[in-house]
Design a protein around this motif. Structure first.
Motif, short mmCIF file in Angstrom:
data_model
loop_
_atom_site.label_atom_id
_atom_site.label_comp_id
_atom_site.label_asym_id
_atom_site.label_seq_id
_atom_site.Cartn_x
_atom_site.Cartn_y
_atom_site.Cartn_z
N LEU A 38 52.36 -0.59 -21.95
CA LEU A 38 51.16 -1.43 -21.99
C LEU A 38 49.99 -0.60 -21.49
O LEU A 38 50.01 -0.11 -20.36
CB LEU A 38 51.34 -2.68 -21.13
N ALA A 39 48.97 -0.42 -22.34
CA ALA A 39 47.78 0.35 -21.98
C ALA A 39 46.59 -0.59 -21.85
O ALA A 39 46.29 -1.35 -22.79
CB ALA A 39 47.51 1.43 -23.02
N LEU A 40 45.91 -0.55 -20.71
CA LEU A 40 44.81 -1.47 -20.43
C LEU A 40 43.51 -0.71 -20.15
O LEU A 40 43.53 0.37 -19.55
CB LEU A 40 45.15 -2.33 -19.21
N THR A 41 42.40 -1.28 -20.59
CA THR A 41 41.07 -0.79 -20.25
C THR A 41 40.18 -2.01 -20.04
O THR A 41 40.58 -3.14 -20.34
CB THR A 41 40.45 0.08 -21.36
N PHE A 42 38.97 -1.77 -19.55
CA PHE A 42 38.03 -2.88 -19.39
C PHE A 42 37.17 -3.06 -20.64
O PHE A 42 36.96 -4.17 -21.10
CB PHE A 42 37.14 -2.65 -18.17
N MET A 43 36.69 -1.94 -21.22
CA MET A 43 35.78 -2.02 -22.35
C MET A 43 36.51 -1.73 -23.65
O MET A 43 37.47 -0.95 -23.69
CB MET A 43 34.63 -1.01 -22.17
N HIS A 44 36.04 -2.37 -24.73
CA HIS A 44 36.69 -2.19 -26.03
C HIS A 44 36.53 -0.77 -26.56
O HIS A 44 37.44 -0.24 -27.21
CB HIS A 44 36.11 -3.18 -27.05
N GLY A 45 35.38 -0.14 -26.30
CA GLY A 45 35.20 1.23 -26.76
C GLY A 45 36.23 2.16 -26.13
O GLY A 45 36.81 3.01 -26.80
N ALA A 46 36.46 1.99 -24.82
CA ALA A 46 37.47 2.80 -24.14
C ALA A 46 38.85 2.49 -24.69
O ALA A 46 39.70 3.39 -24.82
CB ALA A 46 37.41 2.54 -22.64
N ARG A 47 39.09 1.24 -25.03
CA ARG A 47 40.39 0.86 -25.60
C ARG A 47 40.64 1.57 -26.93
O ARG A 47 41.73 2.09 -27.18
CB ARG A 47 40.46 -0.66 -25.82
N GLN A 48 39.63 1.63 -27.76
CA GLN A 48 39.78 2.29 -29.06
C GLN A 48 40.10 3.77 -28.89
O GLN A 48 40.98 4.31 -29.57
CB GLN A 48 38.50 2.10 -29.88
N ARG A 49 39.39 4.43 -27.99
CA ARG A 49 39.63 5.86 -27.79
C ARG A 49 40.98 6.11 -27.13
O ARG A 49 41.66 7.09 -27.45
CB ARG A 49 38.49 6.46 -26.96
N LEU A 50 41.39 5.24 -26.22
CA LEU A 50 42.70 5.38 -25.59
C LEU A 50 43.81 5.19 -26.62
O LEU A 50 44.80 5.92 -26.62
CB LEU A 50 42.84 4.37 -24.45
N GLU A 51 43.63 4.24 -27.52
CA GLU A 51 44.65 4.00 -28.55
C GLU A 51 44.80 5.20 -29.47
O GLU A 51 45.91 5.57 -29.85
CB GLU A 51 44.30 2.75 -29.36
N GLN A 52 43.69 5.85 -29.80
CA GLN A 52 43.76 7.05 -30.64
C GLN A 52 44.57 8.15 -29.97
O GLN A 52 45.34 8.86 -30.61
CB GLN A 52 42.34 7.54 -30.95
N LYS A 53 44.42 8.27 -28.65
CA LYS A 53 45.15 9.30 -27.93
C LYS A 53 46.62 8.93 -27.75
O LYS A 53 47.49 9.80 -27.73
CB LYS A 53 44.48 9.55 -26.58
N LEU A 54 46.90 7.66 -27.62
CA LEU A 54 48.29 7.22 -27.50
C LEU A 54 49.07 7.53 -28.78
O LEU A 54 50.27 7.82 -28.73
CB LEU A 54 48.35 5.72 -27.21
N GLN A 55 48.39 7.47 -29.91
CA GLN A 55 49.05 7.73 -31.19
C GLN A 55 49.55 9.17 -31.28
O GLN A 55 50.46 9.45 -32.06
CB GLN A 55 48.06 7.47 -32.34
#
Length: 424
Positions: A38-55
Motif C-alpha cells: 500500500l503506497a500513500l501520499t497526500f497530494m494526487h500529483g505525488a501519487r501519480q509520480r510515485l505510482e510510475q516509480k512503483l511500476q
C-alpha cells in the motif's frame, strides 16, 4: 510497531531511497498470495509520480495499490461501513476529509480491522509525510501498529504555517531513528545547490552560474526576461521542460506576465510569443461552488441551473450528474448546500486523481502545484506581496527553486526588494 523513515532536502533522493528500502523489505519478507504493498501520499500529483516509480520495481507489477491518504480513508470506511455505523460514525458522504481520516483511524484501532489490513497490506509506504496534519497522521499511527511502515519526509517542504513543525517530523523520531540523506541527486549545479542551502539556513540566496535573481521595474521588462529565458533554453535544448512558478496567482502580477509572454513578442529582440498554460488547481472550481452558498435546502432544479452557469469543466460536469442522480434516482427534491460542497470536494479529488499530468513542455503553476516535481528550467515570479511570514516565504521560494534541474531565474517585482531575505 515497525517504522522506518528517511529524511532529506529536496532533490536528495528521498523517494528513490524509500523505494530502494521497499525492495529490500520485499526481498526479506516476500508478499504472500493476495497481499500487496500500500503506497500513500497526500497530494494526487505525488501519487501519480510515485505510482510510475512503483511500476519499475521488479516483481511488484499488479501487487501494489497507490492512493492518497484521503482516498484510502474513504475506501476503508466504505468497506467497513456496517462497523462504522455500529460505532455511531457518520456516513462517508456526510464526513469531510479531515473527519474521514480520524474516523478511519478509529476503525483501524479495532483489532478486527487492523489485523485485516495487515493481512492484505503487510508493507505500507508513505511519501511526503510532512504534508500530513494531525487527522491524517492519526491514521498513519494506527496503521503502524499492524503493518511495516516506510516513510519519507522533509519538514522544511511543509508549506502550511499552522503545521510547524509538521506533525510527522515530531512523531517519527519518537518511534524510529530516521535515516538522513546528505547528497543531492536531482541537481548538480553549484549555484542552485548553494541557493537552496541558503534558504534552508535563513540566509539570502546569492546569484551564480545557473541561478539568477532579477529585479524588474515593469511588467514588460519581466516578460522580456521570461521570453529570453525560454528562447535560449529552446535553442540549447529543444525538449527542455520550462515552468513559470509563483507563490500565488492572487494579485494578478504573474497572470499578467504569462499573458504577455503567451500573446506578444517581448523585449528588444521581439522574442515569442511562447504559449504558457496555467495548470488548473482546485480554487476556481471550489470558489464557484462556494459562491452558490444558500441556507437550508434548495430545489434540485435551481441548484442545477446555478451550476450550469459556472465555468465548464470535468469537475463541474460530474457535480451536475450527481445532482441529477439525487433527483431522478434517489427521488430527492432538495439539496443541502453542505452536501453540495462536500460532493464538490470529492468530485474534484477524483478528477485530479484521474488526470494524466506530464512535466514536459511549458506551463505556469503555483508553488503548491509544483511541489514534488522537477523541470529543466524554472522561472520564479515573485510579486510585491506574498501572504506568508518570513519563514513561510523562505519555504515557498525554496520549494520553487528546488524544482529546477539545470537553471533557475527568480524575477522579483519592483526595485529594491532583493536586499531582504527572501525579497520582502
Amino acid at each position: 510497531m515497525t517504522v522506518w523513515a528517511v529524511n532529506g532536502a529536496a532533490g536528495f533522493g528521498k523517494t528513490y531511497r524509500l523505494l530502494q528500502r521497499t525492495t529490500q523489505e520485499l526481498q526479506s519478507c516476500p508478499l504472500g498470495p493476495g497481499q500487496a504493498v500500500l503506497a500513500l501520499t497526500f497530494m494526487h500529483g505525488a501519487r501519480q509520480r510515485l505510482e510510475q516509480k512503483l511500476q519499475a520495481i521488479p516483481g511488484l507489477r499488479g501487487k501494489y495499490q497507490c492512493v492518497t491518504v484521503d482516498g484510502f480513508a474513504r475506501s476503508l470506511r466504505w468497506r467497513w461501513r456496517s462497523l462504522a455505523n455500529a460505532m455511531g460514525q457518520p456516513s462517508t458522504d456526510a464526513a469531510d476529509f479531515d473527519s474521514q481520516c480520524s474516523l478511519a483511524a478509529d476503525l483501524v484501532q479495532r483489532p478486527v480491522v487492523g489485523s485485516w489490513l495487515a493481512m492484505g497490506y503487510p508493507c505500507i509506504l508513505l511519501d511526503e509525510a510532512q504534508d500530513l496534519d494531525l487527522h491524517r497522521l492519526r491514521l498513519v499511527e494506527a496503521l503502524s501498529a499492524y503493518s511495516r511502515l516506510l516513510i519519507a519526509f522533509d519538514d522544511f517542504q511543509c508549506l502550511r504555517q499552522d503545521l510547524r513543525p509538521s506533525p510527522a517530523s515530531v512523531w517519527l523520531p519518537t518511534v524510529c531513528e530516521p535515516e538522513v540523506l546528505a547528497k543531492p541527486q536531482r541537481c548538480k549545479v553549484p549555484a542552485l545547490l548553494d541557493a537552496s542551502t541558503a534558504l534552508r539556513s535563513g540566509l539570502r540566496p546569492v546569484a551564480g552560474a545557473g541561478f539568477k535573481i532579477a529585479e524588474c521595474a515593469s511588467a514588460s521588462q519581466a516578460a522580456a526576461l521570461i521570453a529570453a529565458t525560454i528562447h535560449y533554453a529552446k535553442l540549447k535544448s529543444p525538449n527542455s521542460s520550462v515552468a513559470v512558478i509563483t507563490p500565488s496567482r492572487k494579485g494578478g502580477y504573474a497572470e499578467e506576465l504569462v499573458e504577455l509572454v503567451s500573446t506578444k513578442q517581448c523585449g528588444k529582440q521581439k522574442l515569442g510569443p511562447f504559449k504558457l498554460n496555467w495548470e488548473l488547481g482546485e480554487s476556481p472550481f471550489l470558489e464557484s461552488v462556494e459562491q452558490l452558498a444558500f441556507d437550508g435546502e434548495k430545489p434540485c432544479r435551481d441548484v442545477l441551473h446555478a451550476l450550469l452557469d459556472t465555468e465548464e469543466g470535468l469537475a463541474r460536469d460530474a457535480l451536475v450528474r450527481w445532482v441529477i442522480r439525487k433527483r431522478d434516482v434517489a427521488g430527492r427534491e432538495y439539496i443541502r448546500f453542505a452536501d453540495l460542497l462536500g460532493q464538490a470536494r470529492r468530485v474534484l479529488a477524483v478528477t485530479r486523481a484521474r488526470a494524466n499530468r506530464s512535466d514536459s513542455g511549458r506551463r505556469a503553476l503555483t508553488v503548491h502545484q509544483a511541489k514534488n516535481r522537477e523541470f529543466d528550467i524554472v522561472i520564479v515570479v515573485w510579486p510585491y506581496t506574498v501572504a506568508q511570514d518570513d519563514e513561510g516565504k523562505r519555504r515557498l521560494l525554496y520549494n520553487a527553486v528546488t524544482r529546477a534541474k539545470l537553471q533557475c531565474t527568480v524575477i522579483v517585482q519592483g526595485i529594491g526588494s532583493t536586499g531582504k531575505a527572501p525579497f520582502g
